[in-house]
Design a protein around this motif. Structure first.
Motif, PDB file in Angstrom:
ATOM      1  N   GLY A  74       1.013  -1.393  -0.194  1.00 34.42           N
ATOM      2  CA  GLY A  74      -0.256  -0.579  -0.111  1.00 34.42           C
ATOM      3  C   GLY A  74       0.516   1.323  -0.151  1.00 34.42           C
ATOM      4  N   ALA A  75      -0.071   2.037  -0.828  1.00 32.02           N
ATOM      5  CA  ALA A  75       1.033   3.462  -0.019  1.00 32.02           C
ATOM      6  C   ALA A  75       0.254   4.279   0.845  1.00 32.02           C
ATOM      7  CB  ALA A  75       1.357   4.245  -2.210  1.00 32.02           C
ATOM      8  N   VAL A  76       1.313   4.815   1.879  1.00 37.13           N
ATOM      9  CA  VAL A  76       0.925   5.777   3.219  1.00 37.13           C
ATOM     10  C   VAL A  76       2.077   6.523   3.419  1.00 37.13           C
ATOM     11  CG1 VAL A  76       0.940   5.309   4.915  1.00 37.13           C
ATOM     12  CG2 VAL A  76       0.428   3.256   4.101  1.00 37.13           C
ATOM     13  N   ASP A  77       1.263   7.537   3.321  1.00 37.86           N
ATOM     14  CA  ASP A  77       1.833   8.558   4.139  1.00 37.86           C
ATOM     15  C   ASP A  77       2.193   8.836   5.392  1.00 37.86           C
ATOM     16  OD1 ASP A  77       3.700  11.308   5.200  1.00 37.86           O
ATOM     17  OD2 ASP A  77       1.733  12.228   4.147  1.00 37.86           O
ATOM     18  N   VAL A  78       3.286   8.078   5.865  1.00 35.87           N
ATOM     19  CA  VAL A  78       3.705   8.096   7.596  1.00 35.87           C
ATOM     20  C   VAL A  78       3.543   9.196   8.298  1.00 35.87           C
ATOM     21  CG1 VAL A  78       5.166   6.139   7.151  1.00 35.87           C
ATOM     22  CG2 VAL A  78       5.973   8.222   7.529  1.00 35.87           C
ATOM     23  N   THR A  79       3.324  10.393   8.303  1.00 37.27           N
ATOM     24  CA  THR A  79       3.039  11.702   8.460  1.00 37.27           C
ATOM     25  C   THR A  79       1.679  11.676   9.317  1.00 37.27           C
ATOM     26  OG1 THR A  79       2.958  13.534   6.494  1.00 37.27           O
ATOM     27  CG2 THR A  79       5.054  12.808   7.328  1.00 37.27           C
ATOM     28  N   ASP A  80       0.742  10.965   7.982  1.00 39.43           N
ATOM     29  CA  ASP A  80      -0.254  11.130   8.530  1.00 39.43           C
ATOM     30  C   ASP A  80      -0.459   9.982   9.317  1.00 39.43           C
ATOM     31  OD1 ASP A  80      -3.398  10.241   8.304  1.00 39.43           O
ATOM     32  OD2 ASP A  80      -3.310  10.997   5.952  1.00 39.43           O
ATOM     33  N   ALA A  81      -1.144  10.337  10.624  1.00 42.84           N
ATOM     34  CA  ALA A  81      -1.340   9.845  11.644  1.00 42.84           C
ATOM     35  C   ALA A  81      -2.005   8.946  11.481  1.00 42.84           C
ATOM     36  CB  ALA A  81      -1.102  10.095  12.951  1.00 42.84           C
ATOM     37  N   GLN A  82      -3.108   8.911  11.339  1.00 42.41           N
ATOM     38  CA  GLN A  82      -4.670   8.109  11.288  1.00 42.41           C
ATOM     39  C   GLN A  82      -4.210   7.638   9.745  1.00 42.41           C
ATOM     40  OE1 GLN A  82      -8.391  10.495  10.834  1.00 42.41           O
ATOM     41  NE2 GLN A  82      -9.737   8.355  10.048  1.00 42.41           N
ATOM     42  N   ALA A  83      -3.744   7.697   8.550  1.00 43.42           N
ATOM     43  CA  ALA A  83      -3.535   6.692   7.721  1.00 43.42           C
ATOM     44  C   ALA A  83      -2.454   5.329   7.704  1.00 43.42           C
ATOM     45  CB  ALA A  83      -3.001   7.694   6.314  1.00 43.42           C
ATOM     46  N   HIS A  84      -1.898   6.613   8.555  1.00 42.65           N
ATOM     47  CA  HIS A  84      -0.350   5.139   8.573  1.00 42.65           C
ATOM     48  C   HIS A  84      -0.610   4.628   9.906  1.00 42.65           C
ATOM     49  CE1 HIS A  84       3.446   4.520  11.034  1.00 42.65           C
ATOM     50  NE2 HIS A  84       3.107   4.008  10.160  1.00 42.65           N
ATOM     51  N   SER A  85      -1.446   4.295  10.925  1.00 40.92           N
ATOM     52  CA  SER A  85      -2.024   3.709  11.994  1.00 40.92           C
ATOM     53  C   SER A  85      -3.214   1.927  11.917  1.00 40.92           C
ATOM     54  CB  SER A  85      -2.360   4.523  12.969  1.00 40.92           C
ATOM     55  OG  SER A  85      -1.866   5.069  13.822  1.00 40.92           O
ATOM     56  N   ALA A  86      -3.760   2.821  10.366  1.00 41.78           N
ATOM     57  CA  ALA A  86      -5.386   2.276   9.485  1.00 41.78           C
ATOM     58  C   ALA A  86      -4.288   1.472   8.753  1.00 41.78           C
ATOM     59  CB  ALA A  86      -5.737   3.635   8.872  1.00 41.78           C
ATOM     60  N   TRP A  87      -3.109   1.754   7.961  1.00 43.58           N
ATOM     61  CA  TRP A  87      -2.470   0.837   7.010  1.00 43.58           C
ATOM     62  C   TRP A  87      -2.289  -0.557   7.757  1.00 43.58           C
ATOM     63  CZ3 TRP A  87       2.347  -1.038   6.202  1.00 43.58           C
ATOM     64  CH2 TRP A  87       1.864  -2.003   4.894  1.00 43.58           C
ATOM     65  N   ILE A  88      -1.438  -0.505   9.202  1.00 46.11           N
ATOM     66  CA  ILE A  88      -1.111  -1.104   9.573  1.00 46.11           C
ATOM     67  C   ILE A  88      -2.005  -2.258  10.523  1.00 46.11           C
ATOM     68  CG2 ILE A  88       0.266  -1.976  11.930  1.00 46.11           C
ATOM     69  CD1 ILE A  88       1.755   0.921  11.263  1.00 46.11           C
ATOM     70  N   ALA A  89      -3.142  -1.882  10.977  1.00 47.63           N
ATOM     71  CA  ALA A  89      -3.850  -2.735  10.861  1.00 47.63           C
ATOM     72  C   ALA A  89      -4.584  -3.225   9.692  1.00 47.63           C
ATOM     73  CB  ALA A  89      -5.150  -2.204  12.310  1.00 47.63           C
ATOM     74  N   SER A  90      -4.507  -2.945   8.812  1.00 48.00           N
ATOM     75  CA  SER A  90      -5.483  -3.192   7.815  1.00 48.00           C
ATOM     76  C   SER A  90      -4.102  -4.834   7.222  1.00 48.00           C
ATOM     77  CB  SER A  90      -5.429  -2.743   6.799  1.00 48.00           C
ATOM     78  OG  SER A  90      -6.101  -3.106   5.141  1.00 48.00           O
ATOM     79  N   ALA A  91      -3.522  -4.072   7.661  1.00 50.18           N
ATOM     80  CA  ALA A  91      -2.118  -5.283   6.430  1.00 50.18           C
ATOM     81  C   ALA A  91      -2.281  -6.587   8.169  1.00 50.18           C
ATOM     82  CB  ALA A  91      -1.404  -4.408   6.352  1.00 50.18           C
ATOM     83  N   ALA A  92      -1.986  -6.199   9.066  1.00 52.75           N
ATOM     84  CA  ALA A  92      -2.956  -7.460   9.677  1.00 52.75           C
ATOM     85  C   ALA A  92      -3.331  -8.084   9.919  1.00 52.75           C
ATOM     86  CB  ALA A  92      -2.013  -6.486  11.298  1.00 52.75           C
ATOM     87  N   GLN A  93      -4.563  -7.265   9.642  1.00 49.35           N
ATOM     88  CA  GLN A  93      -6.202  -8.378   9.230  1.00 49.35           C
ATOM     89  C   GLN A  93      -5.784  -9.361   8.035  1.00 49.35           C
ATOM     90  OE1 GLN A  93      -8.525  -4.976   9.483  1.00 49.35           O
ATOM     91  NE2 GLN A  93      -8.315  -4.815  11.292  1.00 49.35           N
TER      92      GLN A  93
END
Length: 253
Positions: free
Chosen positions: A61-80
């Motif tokens: 996934g493409a993620v801007d890690v300076t976007d706190a919400q997007a960063h955390s949401a992607w990690i949760a989605s990836a784990a799932q």
């Protein structure tokens, strides 16, 4: 040596290139399912295509890690999507080379804060693993004076300190936390390769400071990361592993 990694799940942030991608290859070669992200979807797609030869499950996934919400949401989605997370490694970093407030804030926002947020987002999944492992990435710029005052050096030192504190806190949960501290690493198209082409005298001066007579390569660092992350290193936590060919001259207590 069997590292006991087959079937494990790893989330790698900022791993579409450099040491991050080399680590993805090292883990995938051991049978680890991989989720990785980067800022550019194109670089993510290229990384996933290269990793496909290993025959493991892949998530990108493409993620801007300076976007706190997007960063955390992607990690949760990836784990799932992976079905869990046994290994979490954040590779995102920044070095403005500017010793002023804006320079410090840029490094803090792109390096230090994403490290903390990523760990917090991955923790609920790591706590469900029977072999949870976090590996952070620092730099030898953190352990000795290097090219004057700057945010990168200081905040990479903070990474080592934060790693040690995490290791103490989450050991009762069975989560190991260790830091890898590379010295100069030369990879095609990356910083030291560019310096070699554009600043050969400076490059040569650095080589003279490395007792082994060469810079490291991404594969060497990646294999060390895989080893530290693996169940084979089940008693190792809170460590800072310096891999630098002897570049730093301090005694490595």
């Amino acid at each position: 040596m069997d590292l006991g990694l087959k079937g494990r799940k790893a989330i790698l942030v900022g791993a579409s290139h450099g040491i991050g991608l080399a680590t993805a290859h090292a883990l995938a070669a051991e049978g680890v399912d991989i989720a990785l992200c980067s800022r550019s979807q194109g670089s993510v797609d290229a990384a996933l295509a290269a990793l496909a030869t290993h025959g493991v499950a892949l998530v990108g996934g493409a993620v801007d890690v300076t976007d706190a919400q997007a960063h955390s949401a992607w990690i949760a989605s990836a784990a799932q999507r992976l079905g869990g997370c046994d290994i979490f490694i954040p590779f995102t970093s920044a070095n403005t080379g500017v010793d002023d407030e804006d320079g410090w804030r840029a490094v803090f926002d792109a390096d230090t804060l994403p490290l903390m947020r990523g760990v917090q987002a991955a923790l609920p999944f790591l706590q469900k693993s029977d072999s949870g492992s976090i590996v952070t990435i620092s730099s030898t710029a953190a352990v000795e004076e290097f090219m004057g005052p700057g945010a990168y050096n200081a905040l990479k030192a903070a990474t080592i300190n934060y790693t040690a504190a995490l290791a103490q806190k989450f050991a009762p949960d069975g989560i190991r936390v260790n830091c890898i501290t590379p010295g100069p690493v030369e990879m095609e198209g990356r910083a030291w390769d560019q310096i070699k082409q554009g600043m050969p005298d400076f490059y040569d001066s650095m080589l003279k400071q490395i007792p082994l007579g060469r810079m490291g390569n991404g594969e060497e660092i990646a294999k060390a990361i895989a080893f530290v992350a693996s169940p084979v290193c089940g008693y190792l936590t809170g460590a800072n592993l310096v891999i630098d060919g002897g570049f730093t001259k301090r005694v490595q207590y």
